[in-house]
Design a protein around this motif. Structure first.
Motif, PDB file in Angstrom:
ATOM      1  N   ASN A  45       0.799  -1.238   0.000  1.00 36.13           N
ATOM      2  CA  ASN A  45       0.000   0.000   0.000  1.00 36.13           C
ATOM      3  C   ASN A  45       0.826   1.281   0.000  1.00 36.13           C
ATOM      4  O   ASN A  45       0.427   2.289   0.600  1.00 36.13           O
ATOM      5  N   GLU A  46       1.945   1.264  -0.691  1.00 32.34           N
ATOM      6  CA  GLU A  46       2.736   2.476  -0.895  1.00 32.34           C
ATOM      7  C   GLU A  46       2.386   3.071  -2.257  1.00 32.34           C
ATOM      8  O   GLU A  46       2.126   2.341  -3.221  1.00 32.34           O
ATOM      9  N   LEU A  47       2.380   4.406  -2.343  1.00 33.39           N
ATOM     10  CA  LEU A  47       2.056   5.092  -3.588  1.00 33.39           C
ATOM     11  C   LEU A  47       3.266   5.072  -4.520  1.00 33.39           C
ATOM     12  O   LEU A  47       4.295   5.685  -4.239  1.00 33.39           O
ATOM     13  N   ILE A  48       3.123   4.360  -5.630  1.00 31.94           N
ATOM     14  CA  ILE A  48       4.198   4.130  -6.586  1.00 31.94           C
ATOM     15  C   ILE A  48       3.961   4.962  -7.839  1.00 31.94           C
ATOM     16  O   ILE A  48       2.853   4.981  -8.381  1.00 31.94           O
ATOM     17  N   LYS A 125      -4.948   8.152   0.481  1.00 31.92           N
ATOM     18  CA  LYS A 125      -3.488   8.153   0.611  1.00 31.92           C
ATOM     19  C   LYS A 125      -2.857   9.316  -0.152  1.00 31.92           C
ATOM     20  O   LYS A 125      -1.931   9.961   0.348  1.00 31.92           O
ATOM     21  N   VAL A 126      -3.342   9.584  -1.360  1.00 35.09           N
ATOM     22  CA  VAL A 126      -2.813  10.711  -2.138  1.00 35.09           C
ATOM     23  C   VAL A 126      -3.065  12.020  -1.406  1.00 35.09           C
ATOM     24  O   VAL A 126      -2.164  12.858  -1.254  1.00 35.09           O
ATOM     25  N   LEU A 127      -4.282  12.218  -0.938  1.00 36.64           N
ATOM     26  CA  LEU A 127      -4.621  13.459  -0.240  1.00 36.64           C
ATOM     27  C   LEU A 127      -3.821  13.627   1.047  1.00 36.64           C
ATOM     28  O   LEU A 127      -3.371  14.732   1.364  1.00 36.64           O
ATOM     29  N   ALA A 128      -3.634  12.540   1.766  1.00 34.67           N
ATOM     30  CA  ALA A 128      -2.879  12.611   3.027  1.00 34.67           C
ATOM     31  C   ALA A 128      -1.441  13.074   2.774  1.00 34.67           C
ATOM     32  O   ALA A 128      -0.900  13.895   3.534  1.00 34.67           O
ATOM     33  N   ILE A 152     -12.525  12.107  -4.479  1.00 34.49           N
ATOM     34  CA  ILE A 152     -11.526  13.114  -4.096  1.00 34.49           C
ATOM     35  C   ILE A 152     -12.217  14.389  -3.624  1.00 34.49           C
ATOM     36  O   ILE A 152     -11.865  14.967  -2.578  1.00 34.49           O
ATOM     37  N   LYS A 153     -13.201  14.847  -4.374  1.00 35.52           N
ATOM     38  CA  LYS A 153     -13.916  16.076  -4.013  1.00 35.52           C
ATOM     39  C   LYS A 153     -14.697  15.914  -2.710  1.00 35.52           C
ATOM     40  O   LYS A 153     -14.813  16.856  -1.930  1.00 35.52           O
ATOM     41  N   GLN A 154     -15.230  14.731  -2.493  1.00 37.94           N
ATOM     42  CA  GLN A 154     -15.955  14.478  -1.246  1.00 37.94           C
ATOM     43  C   GLN A 154     -15.011  14.516  -0.053  1.00 37.94           C
ATOM     44  O   GLN A 154     -15.365  15.024   1.014  1.00 37.94           O
ATOM     45  N   LEU A 155     -13.798  14.015  -0.250  1.00 42.39           N
ATOM     46  CA  LEU A 155     -12.815  13.976   0.824  1.00 42.39           C
ATOM     47  C   LEU A 155     -12.209  15.351   1.101  1.00 42.39           C
ATOM     48  O   LEU A 155     -11.944  15.701   2.249  1.00 42.39           O
ATOM     49  N   ASN A 156     -11.987  16.110   0.025  1.00 47.81           N
ATOM     50  CA  ASN A 156     -11.406  17.451   0.174  1.00 47.81           C
ATOM     51  C   ASN A 156     -11.888  18.345  -0.965  1.00 47.81           C
ATOM     52  O   ASN A 156     -11.299  18.346  -2.053  1.00 47.81           O
ATOM     53  N   PRO A 157     -12.952  19.117  -0.749  1.00 47.87           N
ATOM     54  CA  PRO A 157     -13.514  19.964  -1.803  1.00 47.87           C
ATOM     55  C   PRO A 157     -12.554  21.047  -2.297  1.00 47.87           C
ATOM     56  O   PRO A 157     -12.780  21.630  -3.365  1.00 47.87           O
TER      57      PRO A 157
END
Length: 246
Positions: A45-48, A125-128, A152-157
């Motif tokens: 679960n690492e962003l590659i 994960k991307v947003l964090a 994405i928009k729901q998590l961070n507008p």
């Protein structure tokens, strides 16, 4: 100030192996305004950062990214396929790219890869990571998976999203509004003057891919598209600067 911003497609991928630190550094050297890249999740679960979901094309191993841990992926040669001088160039993580870019004025266009394989929790994960490195306001998230853009928009507008598509769509600005997208990311052959005008009337930016022909770069610069995504950021910057000014 130039209106059209030049985004280095997978870094300056015309000059260095795509989606590597070498390609991103080359884009910075060439004066790109932004960098476009692609992200997947590894087995742990690492962003590659890689375009394909399989490592076959750009490394010395075969298989799916999801079946390898970060440690295993870091052992691979991601540069020799492009040229001998890039031997042992490694696959970067998204965090490594953020650390590189955040000390520059560049922005990031992060494509969440879509296809038959879905990565659970990739949006969070991307947003964090973007929040951790204070890059929310200097990034746009794009994807062919429009459900991912809605999430994405729901998590961070506050973060911008770009709707990737390849076909010629009828009035895509209406659909873009329905998913709260900030930008259209179309294949460049679908663009014309009326399309560009209508997108702007509807408050949407236009970042178009993948523009490597200099005549097309010239037309798009004259048409004042928001962004040109290209493997050759040096060529695009020269053309945009000559038409729109520095």
């Amino acid at each position: 100030m130039s209106f059209t911003k030049v985004q280095a497609h997978r870094g300056a991928s015309g000059y260095a192996p795509e989606n590597t630190i070498a390609a991103f550094k080359k884009a910075i050297e060439m004066g790109a305004d932004g960098i476009e890249l692609d992200v997947h999740l590894s087995k742990d679960n690492e962003l590659i950062v890689m375009h394909d979901e399989m490592i076959n094309r750009t490394t010395n191993e075969k298989g799916l990214i999801k079946d390898f841990t970060l440690a295993e992926l870091k052992k691979l040669d991601a540069g020799s396929w492009f040229g001998v001088k890039f031997k042992n160039e490694r696959i970067p993580t998204l965090e490594e790219v953020l650390i590189l870019v955040k000390t520059t004025p560049l922005f990031l266009n992060i494509e969440i890869k879509a296809g038959y394989r879905m990565y659970k929790g990739i949006e969070e994960k991307v947003l964090a990571l973007l929040e951790k490195h204070n890059m929310i306001n200097r990034s746009i998230i794009s994807s062919f998976d429009h459900y991912s853009l809605v999430k994405i928009k729901q998590l961070n507008p506050k973060i911008k999203t770009g709707m990737l598509y390849s076909a010629s769509l009828f009035e895509p600005w209406q659909y873009a509004k329905s998913i709260k997208s900030d930008a259209l990311h179309p294949y460049y052959i679908t663009l014309n003057k009326d399309f560009i005008l209508n997108a702007y009337i509807n408050g949407l930016a236009i970042n178009t891919y993948t523009v490597n022909d200099e005549d097309v770069m010239t037309k798009l610069s004259r048409g004042r598209v928001s962004g040109i995504i290209t493997n050759y950021p040096d060529k695009a910057k020269k053309i945009v600067s000559s038409i729109q000014g520095n």
